[in-house]
Design an enzyme around this catalytic site. Structure first.
Site, PDB file in Angstrom:
ATOM      1  N   CYS A  71       7.572  -4.819  15.526  1.00  0.00           N
ATOM      2  CA  CYS A  71       7.162  -3.806  16.501  1.00  0.00           C
ATOM      3  C   CYS A  71       5.760  -4.152  17.002  1.00  0.00           C
ATOM      4  O   CYS A  71       4.870  -4.466  16.212  1.00  0.00           O
ATOM      5  CB  CYS A  71       7.174  -2.408  15.879  1.00  0.00           C
ATOM      6  SG  CYS A  71       8.812  -1.900  15.343  1.00  0.00           S
ATOM      7  N   CYS A 109       0.098   1.992   9.165  1.00  0.00           N
ATOM      8  CA  CYS A 109       0.983   1.081   8.450  1.00  0.00           C
ATOM      9  C   CYS A 109       0.420  -0.341   8.361  1.00  0.00           C
ATOM     10  O   CYS A 109       0.256  -1.025   9.349  1.00  0.00           O
ATOM     11  CB  CYS A 109       2.337   1.056   9.175  1.00  0.00           C
ATOM     12  SG  CYS A 109       3.527   0.001   8.395  1.00  0.00           S
ATOM     13  N   CYS A 121       2.503  -2.365  15.714  1.00  0.00           N
ATOM     14  CA  CYS A 121       2.397  -2.140  14.271  1.00  0.00           C
ATOM     15  C   CYS A 121       1.707  -3.307  13.580  1.00  0.00           C
ATOM     16  O   CYS A 121       2.048  -4.468  13.794  1.00  0.00           O
ATOM     17  CB  CYS A 121       3.798  -1.935  13.687  1.00  0.00           C
ATOM     18  SG  CYS A 121       3.796  -1.746  11.904  1.00  0.00           S
ATOM     19  N   CYS A 138       3.748   8.237   0.849  1.00  0.00           N
ATOM     20  CA  CYS A 138       4.392   7.310   1.765  1.00  0.00           C
ATOM     21  C   CYS A 138       4.374   5.941   1.093  1.00  0.00           C
ATOM     22  O   CYS A 138       3.305   5.397   0.831  1.00  0.00           O
ATOM     23  CB  CYS A 138       3.601   7.308   3.070  1.00  0.00           C
ATOM     24  SG  CYS A 138       4.121   6.066   4.238  1.00  0.00           S
ATOM     25  N   GLU A 179       0.817  -1.205   0.000  1.00  0.00           N
ATOM     26  CA  GLU A 179       0.000   0.000   0.000  1.00  0.00           C
ATOM     27  C   GLU A 179       0.854   1.259   0.000  1.00  0.00           C
ATOM     28  O   GLU A 179       2.039   1.239   0.327  1.00  0.00           O
ATOM     29  CB  GLU A 179      -0.929  -0.008   1.216  1.00  0.00           C
ATOM     30  CG  GLU A 179      -0.204  -0.341   2.504  1.00  0.00           C
ATOM     31  CD  GLU A 179      -1.133  -0.590   3.680  1.00  0.00           C
ATOM     32  OE1 GLU A 179      -2.071  -1.394   3.557  1.00  0.00           O
ATOM     33  OE2 GLU A 179      -0.907   0.026   4.733  1.00  0.00           O
ATOM     34  N   CYS A 237       6.830  -7.189   7.138  1.00  0.00           N
ATOM     35  CA  CYS A 237       8.010  -6.652   7.828  1.00  0.00           C
ATOM     36  C   CYS A 237       8.416  -7.619   8.925  1.00  0.00           C
ATOM     37  O   CYS A 237       7.574  -8.215   9.589  1.00  0.00           O
ATOM     38  CB  CYS A 237       7.654  -5.288   8.426  1.00  0.00           C
ATOM     39  SG  CYS A 237       9.042  -4.472   9.241  1.00  0.00           S
TER      40      CYS A 237
HETATM   41  N1  SAH Z   1      10.226   0.305   9.345  1.00  0.00           N
HETATM   42  C1  SAH Z   1      10.381   1.725   9.231  1.00  0.00           C
HETATM   43  C2  SAH Z   1       9.384   2.401   8.308  1.00  0.00           C
HETATM   44  C3  SAH Z   1       7.976   1.888   8.268  1.00  0.00           C
HETATM   45  S1  SAH Z   1       6.930   2.208   9.662  1.00  0.00           S
HETATM   46  C4  SAH Z   1      10.369   2.365  10.596  1.00  0.00           C
HETATM   47  O1  SAH Z   1      10.218   1.669  11.587  1.00  0.00           O
HETATM   48  O2  SAH Z   1      10.560   3.567  10.689  1.00  0.00           O
HETATM   49  C5  SAH Z   1       6.649   3.939   9.578  1.00  0.00           C
HETATM   50  C6  SAH Z   1       6.293   4.574  10.902  1.00  0.00           C
HETATM   51  O3  SAH Z   1       4.935   4.283  11.294  1.00  0.00           O
HETATM   52  C7  SAH Z   1       7.170   4.112  12.035  1.00  0.00           C
HETATM   53  O4  SAH Z   1       7.549   5.210  12.830  1.00  0.00           O
HETATM   54  C8  SAH Z   1       6.240   3.192  12.787  1.00  0.00           C
HETATM   55  O5  SAH Z   1       6.671   3.004  14.095  1.00  0.00           O
HETATM   56  C9  SAH Z   1       4.926   3.931  12.647  1.00  0.00           C
HETATM   57  N2  SAH Z   1       3.707   3.161  12.914  1.00  0.00           N
HETATM   58  C10 SAH Z   1       3.494   1.851  12.745  1.00  0.00           C
HETATM   59  N3  SAH Z   1       2.226   1.527  13.098  1.00  0.00           N
HETATM   60  C11 SAH Z   1       1.636   2.682  13.496  1.00  0.00           C
HETATM   61  C12 SAH Z   1       0.339   3.001  13.971  1.00  0.00           C
HETATM   62  N4  SAH Z   1      -0.592   2.090  14.102  1.00  0.00           N
HETATM   63  N5  SAH Z   1       0.078   4.311  14.275  1.00  0.00           N
HETATM   64  C13 SAH Z   1       1.040   5.253  14.110  1.00  0.00           C
HETATM   65  N6  SAH Z   1       2.266   5.005  13.665  1.00  0.00           N
HETATM   66  C14 SAH Z   1       2.570   3.739  13.366  1.00  0.00           C
END
Ligand code: SAH
Length: 339
Positions: free
Chosen positions: A112, A329, A115, A101, A88, A108
């Site tokens: 995390c 994400c 996420c 974006c 996406e 991934c």
């Molecule tokens: N892997 C990379 C880039 C992809 S995630 C990274 O970790 O930076 C992009 C951003 O979205 C990251 O800061 C991640 O922590 C955040 N993110 C993931 N899920 C989210 C959510 N549900 N709400 C807000 N930010 C989120």
């Protein structure tokens, strides 16, 4: 081979390998990225034999759009890849331009805890062409140019490093999509060796770090990568990066209710970042169905912001775009695949 996998140098090498002049690569780049052809037959200034050779050697295949969710100033695109995987991209319309974006991987592996993509695990890396053609299709849908790119969609860009760097070369190229390197940002969860590699990458691209916690104790709980590269190692790498590149770094900080949003956390974060040429982007958490973390209350976010500000840390609260549509994400991909 797909033509959108090739950076300009690689395309020049291709032309040399078929005994043609390498300037043809620039000519072709204009057709691909400025005129946005869908068939080689649209090209009027390259001779027929070469066109036929291109048809044989290099496919023009793009990812395909399967769904668009539209809101006032944000579109979310779901793409299908040739092996039926989904990724996406989110397009945000700012007063300064169109910012996209993009995803860098299918799923991934960073895991995390908050996420949606981390919950689903990585299927494979994206190819350069799969990243580049996300932009081509979105520009076509918008009927206008994309001015800013953030690699913050699904995936960890530093876990697919070479592809992401080639993607940057292509979209930045003056014969390519002409997106200024200062308008491109790569976001990482903090893979330290790649931060060192990235400081040698000769493009003025911005770096963002998903920090999300002021200490190892909290970061270990929500970001498993911290057990491999703890916070102090990330900070040392970032200081080195700034020394080398003279560029300001962004720290992203999602606000998770009762996890990382206390006054003590704000104070600890201020201390951690004191004197570093950076700014903190506070992100209200986008809640997602399958994960129990909650978004911090507005007053808590404001308090956190005020404390950083008072301690002379540059800070902004991210404007919210996509909470009505599935813009966190990986949410759109999950919805599609878990139906
Ligand atoms: N892997 C990379 C880039 C992809 S995630 C990274 O970790 O930076 C992009 C951003 O979205 C990251 O800061 C991640 O922590 C955040 N993110 C993931 N899920 C989210 C959510 N549900 N709400 C807000 N930010 C989120």
């Amino acid at each position: 081979m797909n033509i959108y996998d090739k950076n300009l140098e690689e395309l020049e090498e291709y032309f040399l390998s078929i005994n043609e002049k390498k300037f043809k690569a620039k000519q072709l780049y204009k057709w691909l990225y400025q005129k946005k052809i869908t068939s080689y037959d649209e090209i009027t200034d390259i001779k027929k034999e070469i066109i036929n050779k291109l048809k044989e050697d290099l496919s023009l295949e793009k990812v395909s759009i399967v769904k668009i969710e539209r809101d006032k100033d944000v579109n979310k695109y779901l793409f299908k890849l040739s092996d039926r995987e989904h990724i996406e991209a989110v397009l945000m319309k700012h007063d300064y331009g169109n910012s996209i974006c993009v995803s860098s991987e299918v799923g991934c592996n960073m895991g995390c805890k908050f996420c949606e993509s981390g919950r689903r695990k990585k299927v494979r890396n994206l190819r350069v062409s799969e990243m580049v053609t996300q932009l081509l299709l979105v520009e076509e849908d918008l009927k206008s140019k994309i001015s800013h790119v953030v690699v913050m969609g699904i995936g960890e860009p530093f876990d697919n490093y070479d592809v992401v760097m080639n993607f940057i070369k292509i979209i930045n190229n003056p014969y390519g999509l002409q997106i200024g390197s200062r308008h491109i940002t790569v976001s990482t969860c903090g893979i330290v060796p790649k931060i060192y590699e990235f400081m040698e990458f000769p493009y003025q691209v911005n770096l963002a770090i998903s920090l999300h916690a002021p200490n190892n104790q909290i970061r270990n709980q929500i970001m498993p990568i911290n057990k491999v590269y703890p916070i102090e190692e990330v900070i040392v790498a970032i200081k080195e990066y700034i020394k080398k590149t003279n560029r300001r770094v962004t720290f992203e900080y999602i606000m998770l209710k009762d996890i990382n949003d206390s006054i003590a956390c704000a104070l600890e974060l201020s201390k951690l970042l004191k004197g570093i040429n950076c700014y903190v982007n506070i992100i209200p958490y986008n809640e997602t169905e399958n994960i129990s973390f909650k978004r911090s209350e507005v007053f808590q976010i404001t308090k956190f912001y005020d404390i950083l500000k008072k301690n002379n840390i540059s800070v902004t609260i991210r404007r919210e775009f996509g909470s009505k549509i599935s813009a966190a994400c990986g949410q759109l991909r999950s919805k599609k695949e878990e139906l």
